[in-house]
Design a protein around this motif. Sequence first.
Motif, short mmCIF file in Angstrom:
data_model
loop_
_atom_site.label_atom_id
_atom_site.label_comp_id
_atom_site.label_asym_id
_atom_site.label_seq_id
_atom_site.Cartn_x
_atom_site.Cartn_y
_atom_site.Cartn_z
N LEU A 16 1.04 -1.20 0.11
CA LEU A 16 0.34 0.46 0.21
C LEU A 16 0.03 1.27 0.19
N THR A 17 2.29 1.03 0.60
CA THR A 17 3.34 2.49 0.55
C THR A 17 3.25 3.01 -0.76
N SER A 18 3.85 1.42 -1.40
CA SER A 18 4.13 1.53 -2.87
C SER A 18 2.98 2.14 -3.74
N PHE A 19 1.83 2.03 -3.59
CA PHE A 19 0.39 2.44 -4.52
C PHE A 19 0.65 3.67 -4.02
N ASN A 23 9.21 4.72 -15.60
CA ASN A 23 9.76 3.49 -15.36
C ASN A 23 9.96 3.50 -13.81
N LEU A 24 10.07 4.31 -13.14
CA LEU A 24 9.64 4.21 -11.59
C LEU A 24 8.68 3.55 -11.23
N TYR A 25 7.44 4.40 -11.76
CA TYR A 25 6.20 4.45 -12.01
C TYR A 25 5.43 3.54 -11.77
N TYR A 26 6.13 2.60 -12.68
CA TYR A 26 5.60 1.26 -12.62
C TYR A 26 6.30 0.61 -12.27
N GLY A 27 7.53 0.28 -12.42
CA GLY A 27 8.73 -0.04 -11.21
C GLY A 27 7.75 -0.79 -9.95
N LEU A 28 7.38 0.74 -9.41
CA LEU A 28 6.71 0.95 -7.35
C LEU A 28 5.41 0.09 -8.22
N PHE A 29 4.62 0.29 -9.62
CA PHE A 29 3.58 -0.38 -9.39
C PHE A 29 3.68 -2.24 -8.78
N ILE A 30 4.79 -2.48 -9.76
CA ILE A 30 4.53 -3.54 -10.10
C ILE A 30 5.21 -4.01 -9.08
N PHE A 31 5.97 -3.88 -8.16
CA PHE A 31 6.63 -3.93 -6.77
C PHE A 31 5.11 -4.48 -5.96
N GLY A 32 3.96 -3.45 -6.16
CA GLY A 32 3.45 -3.29 -4.77
C GLY A 32 2.28 -5.04 -5.19
N ILE A 33 2.51 -5.02 -7.05
CA ILE A 33 1.71 -6.29 -6.93
C ILE A 33 2.02 -7.55 -5.83
N LEU A 34 3.43 -7.05 -6.65
CA LEU A 34 4.17 -8.62 -6.05
C LEU A 34 4.33 -8.54 -4.87
N LEU A 35 4.09 -8.17 -3.94
CA LEU A 35 3.90 -7.76 -2.72
C LEU A 35 3.31 -8.57 -2.78
N ILE A 36 1.74 -7.80 -2.57
CA ILE A 36 0.51 -8.98 -2.87
C ILE A 36 -0.06 -10.33 -2.90
N ILE A 37 0.70 -10.17 -3.91
CA ILE A 37 0.86 -11.83 -4.49
C ILE A 37 1.79 -12.62 -3.48
N LEU A 38 2.47 -12.59 -3.58
CA LEU A 38 3.85 -12.98 -1.84
C LEU A 38 2.20 -12.81 -0.83
N ALA A 39 2.01 -12.41 -0.19
CA ALA A 39 1.45 -11.78 0.92
C ALA A 39 0.11 -12.75 1.08
N ILE A 40 -0.87 -12.92 0.00
CA ILE A 40 -1.80 -14.11 -0.23
C ILE A 40 -1.38 -15.65 0.06
N TRP A 41 -0.51 -15.89 -1.25
CA TRP A 41 0.32 -16.95 -1.64
C TRP A 41 1.02 -17.36 0.04
N TYR A 42 1.85 -16.41 0.94
CA TYR A 42 2.30 -17.48 2.35
C TYR A 42 0.90 -17.36 3.18
N THR A 43 -0.30 -16.32 2.62
CA THR A 43 -1.20 -17.09 3.57
C THR A 43 -2.34 -18.22 3.88
N VAL A 44 -2.15 -18.12 2.00
CA VAL A 44 -2.66 -19.60 1.34
C VAL A 44 -1.96 -20.78 2.55
N LYS A 45 -0.50 -20.36 2.00
CA LYS A 45 0.59 -21.65 2.60
C LYS A 45 0.51 -21.98 3.88
N ARG A 46 0.21 -20.72 4.79
CA ARG A 46 -0.01 -21.11 6.31
C ARG A 46 -1.01 -21.96 6.80
#
Length: 80
Positions: free
Chosen positions: A39-42, A55-78
């Motif tokens: 959310l800070t990235s967004f 480039n900074l804008y798209y990089g931060l946006f993709i970084f935010g999306i990847l963090l969301i995917i990581l959080a969901i993956w970790y929650t499902v795995k846990r």
Amino acid sequence: MKKKLKTMIIISMIITLILGGLIFVNDAFLPASILWLSLTSFEVCYYIKDTDKKNLYYGLFIFGILLIILAIWYTVKRVS
């Protein structure tokens, strides 16, 4: 505008550090801190208005999306 952005980033980073400290208490705070960081990235993406920083804008946006995917993956795995 820059002062408001700096204030929001400082507040977000303080909350991220608090959540990071709480990870040592309970692992359930890990997805919360990852989502807060995304959310800070967004938030930073929202304040970037220059076309020169595309480039900074798209990089931060993709970084935010990847963090969301990581959080969901970790929650499902846990849970399973």
